[in-house]
Design a protein around this motif. Structure first.
Motif, PDB file in Angstrom:
ATOM      1  N   THR A 198       0.835  -1.205   0.000  1.00 21.04           N
ATOM      2  CA  THR A 198       0.000   0.000   0.000  1.00 21.04           C
ATOM      3  C   THR A 198       0.866   1.249   0.000  1.00 21.04           C
ATOM      4  O   THR A 198       0.609   2.193  -0.757  1.00 21.04           O
ATOM      5  CB  THR A 198      -0.951   0.000   1.216  1.00 21.04           C
ATOM      6  N   LEU A 199       1.908   1.273   0.832  1.00 24.22           N
ATOM      7  CA  LEU A 199       2.800   2.432   0.883  1.00 24.22           C
ATOM      8  C   LEU A 199       3.505   2.649  -0.452  1.00 24.22           C
ATOM      9  O   LEU A 199       3.581   3.784  -0.951  1.00 24.22           O
ATOM     10  CB  LEU A 199       3.838   2.268   1.992  1.00 24.22           C
ATOM     11  N   ARG A 200       4.015   1.583  -1.032  1.00 22.18           N
ATOM     12  CA  ARG A 200       4.732   1.708  -2.311  1.00 22.18           C
ATOM     13  C   ARG A 200       3.780   2.134  -3.431  1.00 22.18           C
ATOM     14  O   ARG A 200       4.115   3.003  -4.242  1.00 22.18           O
ATOM     15  CB  ARG A 200       5.429   0.400  -2.669  1.00 22.18           C
ATOM     16  N   THR A 201       2.604   1.528  -3.472  1.00 22.44           N
ATOM     17  CA  THR A 201       1.629   1.889  -4.504  1.00 22.44           C
ATOM     18  C   THR A 201       1.224   3.349  -4.370  1.00 22.44           C
ATOM     19  O   THR A 201       1.118   4.071  -5.367  1.00 22.44           O
ATOM     20  CB  THR A 201       0.393   0.975  -4.416  1.00 22.44           C
ATOM     21  N   ALA A 202       1.025   3.795  -3.144  1.00 23.90           N
ATOM     22  CA  ALA A 202       0.626   5.184  -2.912  1.00 23.90           C
ATOM     23  C   ALA A 202       1.722   6.150  -3.351  1.00 23.90           C
ATOM     24  O   ALA A 202       1.456   7.106  -4.099  1.00 23.90           O
ATOM     25  CB  ALA A 202       0.293   5.384  -1.432  1.00 23.90           C
TER      26      ALA A 202
ATOM     27  N   VAL B 222      -4.775   5.160  -6.751  1.00 19.97           N
ATOM     28  CA  VAL B 222      -3.674   5.835  -6.065  1.00 19.97           C
ATOM     29  C   VAL B 222      -4.177   6.719  -4.925  1.00 19.97           C
ATOM     30  O   VAL B 222      -3.626   6.696  -3.821  1.00 19.97           O
ATOM     31  CB  VAL B 222      -2.833   6.661  -7.064  1.00 19.97           C
ATOM     32  N   LEU B 223      -5.217   7.485  -5.172  1.00 20.55           N
ATOM     33  CA  LEU B 223      -5.721   8.379  -4.131  1.00 20.55           C
ATOM     34  C   LEU B 223      -6.230   7.588  -2.925  1.00 20.55           C
ATOM     35  O   LEU B 223      -5.981   7.964  -1.774  1.00 20.55           O
ATOM     36  CB  LEU B 223      -6.790   9.304  -4.689  1.00 20.55           C
ATOM     37  N   ALA B 224      -6.894   6.464  -3.188  1.00 22.75           N
ATOM     38  CA  ALA B 224      -7.335   5.599  -2.091  1.00 22.75           C
ATOM     39  C   ALA B 224      -6.135   5.026  -1.342  1.00 22.75           C
ATOM     40  O   ALA B 224      -6.146   4.936  -0.103  1.00 22.75           O
ATOM     41  CB  ALA B 224      -8.225   4.478  -2.623  1.00 22.75           C
TER      42      ALA B 224
ATOM     43  N   ALA C 193      -2.633   4.659   3.302  1.00 25.51           N
ATOM     44  CA  ALA C 193      -1.278   4.678   3.854  1.00 25.51           C
ATOM     45  C   ALA C 193      -1.186   5.655   5.015  1.00 25.51           C
ATOM     46  O   ALA C 193      -0.594   5.344   6.059  1.00 25.51           O
ATOM     47  CB  ALA C 193      -0.266   5.046   2.764  1.00 25.51           C
ATOM     48  N   MET C 194      -1.771   6.829   4.865  1.00 26.82           N
ATOM     49  CA  MET C 194      -1.746   7.810   5.949  1.00 26.82           C
ATOM     50  C   MET C 194      -2.529   7.319   7.166  1.00 26.82           C
ATOM     51  O   MET C 194      -2.095   7.518   8.301  1.00 26.82           O
ATOM     52  CB  MET C 194      -2.296   9.151   5.451  1.00 26.82           C
ATOM     53  N   SER C 195      -3.660   6.673   6.933  1.00 28.32           N
ATOM     54  CA  SER C 195      -4.446   6.120   8.051  1.00 28.32           C
ATOM     55  C   SER C 195      -3.659   5.047   8.779  1.00 28.32           C
ATOM     56  O   SER C 195      -3.575   5.039  10.014  1.00 28.32           O
ATOM     57  CB  SER C 195      -5.767   5.533   7.551  1.00 28.32           C
ATOM     58  N   LEU C 196      -3.091   4.121   8.022  1.00 26.83           N
ATOM     59  CA  LEU C 196      -2.313   3.029   8.589  1.00 26.83           C
ATOM     60  C   LEU C 196      -1.160   3.558   9.437  1.00 26.83           C
ATOM     61  O   LEU C 196      -0.997   3.177  10.599  1.00 26.83           O
ATOM     62  CB  LEU C 196      -1.764   2.153   7.452  1.00 26.83           C
ATOM     63  N   LEU C 197      -0.374   4.441   8.857  1.00 26.55           N
ATOM     64  CA  LEU C 197       0.777   4.966   9.585  1.00 26.55           C
ATOM     65  C   LEU C 197       0.344   5.872  10.731  1.00 26.55           C
ATOM     66  O   LEU C 197       0.952   5.858  11.806  1.00 26.55           O
ATOM     67  CB  LEU C 197       1.716   5.708   8.637  1.00 26.55           C
ATOM     68  N   GLY C 198      -0.698   6.646  10.517  1.00 25.22           N
ATOM     69  CA  GLY C 198      -1.179   7.543  11.570  1.00 25.22           C
ATOM     70  C   GLY C 198      -1.641   6.801  12.806  1.00 25.22           C
ATOM     71  O   GLY C 198      -1.430   7.257  13.935  1.00 25.22           O
ATOM     72  N   GLU C 199      -2.257   5.651  12.613  1.00 25.01           N
ATOM     73  CA  GLU C 199      -2.744   4.849  13.731  1.00 25.01           C
ATOM     74  C   GLU C 199      -1.605   4.110  14.431  1.00 25.01           C
ATOM     75  O   GLU C 199      -1.599   3.988  15.654  1.00 25.01           O
ATOM     76  CB  GLU C 199      -3.778   3.832  13.252  1.00 25.01           C
ATOM     77  N   GLN C 200      -0.656   3.589  13.656  1.00 23.03           N
ATOM     78  CA  GLN C 200       0.373   2.728  14.225  1.00 23.03           C
ATOM     79  C   GLN C 200       1.695   3.444  14.499  1.00 23.03           C
ATOM     80  O   GLN C 200       2.371   3.133  15.477  1.00 23.03           O
ATOM     81  CB  GLN C 200       0.631   1.535  13.290  1.00 23.03           C
ATOM     82  N   TYR C 201       2.082   4.376  13.628  1.00 24.51           N
ATOM     83  CA  TYR C 201       3.390   5.024  13.711  1.00 24.51           C
ATOM     84  C   TYR C 201       3.278   6.492  13.297  1.00 24.51           C
ATOM     85  O   TYR C 201       3.674   6.850  12.190  1.00 24.51           O
ATOM     86  CB  TYR C 201       4.403   4.312  12.806  1.00 24.51           C
TER      87      TYR C 201
ATOM     88  N   ILE D  52      -3.587  15.213  -4.886  1.00 23.43           N
ATOM     89  CA  ILE D  52      -2.746  14.278  -4.119  1.00 23.43           C
ATOM     90  C   ILE D  52      -2.635  14.752  -2.672  1.00 23.43           C
ATOM     91  O   ILE D  52      -2.767  13.944  -1.738  1.00 23.43           O
ATOM     92  CB  ILE D  52      -1.366  14.134  -4.794  1.00 23.43           C
ATOM     93  N   ILE D  53      -2.434  16.035  -2.466  1.00 25.25           N
ATOM     94  CA  ILE D  53      -2.345  16.585  -1.111  1.00 25.25           C
ATOM     95  C   ILE D  53      -3.659  16.350  -0.363  1.00 25.25           C
ATOM     96  O   ILE D  53      -3.646  15.970   0.819  1.00 25.25           O
ATOM     97  CB  ILE D  53      -1.968  18.076  -1.143  1.00 25.25           C
ATOM     98  N   ALA D  54      -4.767  16.542  -1.034  1.00 24.59           N
ATOM     99  CA  ALA D  54      -6.068  16.317  -0.391  1.00 24.59           C
ATOM    100  C   ALA D  54      -6.226  14.859   0.033  1.00 24.59           C
ATOM    101  O   ALA D  54      -6.753  14.567   1.111  1.00 24.59           O
ATOM    102  CB  ALA D  54      -7.203  16.722  -1.331  1.00 24.59           C
ATOM    103  N   ALA D  55      -5.748  13.935  -0.788  1.00 24.26           N
ATOM    104  CA  ALA D  55      -5.832  12.507  -0.435  1.00 24.26           C
ATOM    105  C   ALA D  55      -4.948  12.194   0.771  1.00 24.26           C
ATOM    106  O   ALA D  55      -5.340  11.409   1.648  1.00 24.26           O
ATOM    107  CB  ALA D  55      -5.437  11.634  -1.630  1.00 24.26           C
ATOM    108  N   LEU D  56      -3.785  12.803   0.838  1.00 22.56           N
ATOM    109  CA  LEU D  56      -2.904  12.610   1.991  1.00 22.56           C
ATOM    110  C   LEU D  56      -3.549  13.135   3.270  1.00 22.56           C
ATOM    111  O   LEU D  56      -3.411  12.558   4.338  1.00 22.56           O
ATOM    112  CB  LEU D  56      -1.565  13.323   1.784  1.00 22.56           C
ATOM    113  N   ASP D  57      -4.272  14.232   3.149  1.00 24.52           N
ATOM    114  CA  ASP D  57      -4.877  14.883   4.317  1.00 24.52           C
ATOM    115  C   ASP D  57      -6.250  14.332   4.674  1.00 24.52           C
ATOM    116  O   ASP D  57      -6.823  14.718   5.697  1.00 24.52           O
ATOM    117  CB  ASP D  57      -4.971  16.388   4.080  1.00 24.52           C
ATOM    118  N   ALA D  58      -6.775  13.417   3.862  1.00 26.00           N
ATOM    119  CA  ALA D  58      -8.132  12.887   4.088  1.00 26.00           C
ATOM    120  C   ALA D  58      -8.176  11.864   5.220  1.00 26.00           C
ATOM    121  O   ALA D  58      -9.238  11.538   5.726  1.00 26.00           O
ATOM    122  CB  ALA D  58      -8.678  12.266   2.807  1.00 26.00           C
ATOM    123  N   ALA D  59      -7.025  11.349   5.611  1.00 30.74           N
ATOM    124  CA  ALA D  59      -6.977  10.303   6.640  1.00 30.74           C
ATOM    125  C   ALA D  59      -7.293  10.854   8.017  1.00 30.74           C
ATOM    126  O   ALA D  59      -7.036  11.942   8.351  1.00 30.74           O
ATOM    127  CB  ALA D  59      -5.606   9.641   6.646  1.00 30.74           C
TER     128      ALA D  59
END
Length: 134
Positions: free
Chosen positions: A14-18, A75-77, A82-90, A127-134
Motif C-alpha cells: 500500500t505504501l509503495r503503490t501510494a 492511487v488516491l485511495a 497509507a496515511m491512516s495506517l501509519l497515523g494509527e500505528q506510527y 494528491i495533497i487532499a488525499a494525503l490529508d483525508a486520513a
C-alpha cells in the motif's frame, strides 16, 4: 536505541503503490519527464521506515488503468489508506511518508523556472487532499 517497526506485506505494498502512484499521477497529468525522474529520486531518497519500504525491491506495485481517472481511483485511495495506517500505528512515520510524497510531487511538478501547468498543479492539490483525508 532502535525501535523495531513491522508492517505486513500488504501494508508495504500500500505504501509503495501510494508513493510511486502519486508520481505516476503527476506524469499522467503532464509533468515533464525530467520532473518525474526527480520525483522518483525523491522517493528513493526517503529515510526511516518509509525509506526502507520504498527502497525495497519488489514487484507489488500494480497501477492498472486505461485512464487517468482509473489510476487516480487506486492511487488516491492508497494515499489515504497509507496515511491512516501509519497515523494509527506510527504517527512519526505518517509525517515522514507525507513529507516524502510531497517532496516527490513537488519535484515531479517540474523545474523551478516558471509555474507548473494548471493540470499538473491541480493534480498536486488532489494528491495533497488525499494525503490529508486520513
Amino acid at each position: 536505541m532502535s525501535i523495531t517497526i513491522t508492517l505486513t506485506d500488504q501494508d508495504k505494498s500500500t505504501l509503495r503503490t501510494a508513493a510511486y502512484g502519486a508520481v505516476s499521477l503527476m506524469a499522467a497529468a503532464g509533468a515533464p519527464h525530467k520532473g518525474i525522474t526527480h520525483g522518483c529520486v525523491a522517493l528513493a531518497s526517503a529515510t526511516g521506515l518509509v525509506g526502507h519500504v520504498l527502497a525495497a525491491k519488489s514487484k507489488d506495485i500494480h497501477l492498472p488503468g486505461k485512464s487517468v481517472a482509473e489510476l487516480a481511483d487506486q492511487v488516491l485511495a492508497s494515499l489515504t489508506a497509507a496515511m491512516s495506517l501509519l497515523g494509527e500505528q506510527y504517527p512519526g512515520e505518517a509525517d515522514n511518508f507525507r513529507g516524502t510524497v510531497l517532496v516527490a510531487v513537488e519535484a515531479a511538478a517540474g523545474p523551478r523556472k516558471g509555474e507548473p501547468s494548471p493540470v499538473v498543479a491541480a493534480m498536486a492539490r488532489t494528491i495533497i487532499a488525499a494525503l490529508d483525508a486520513a
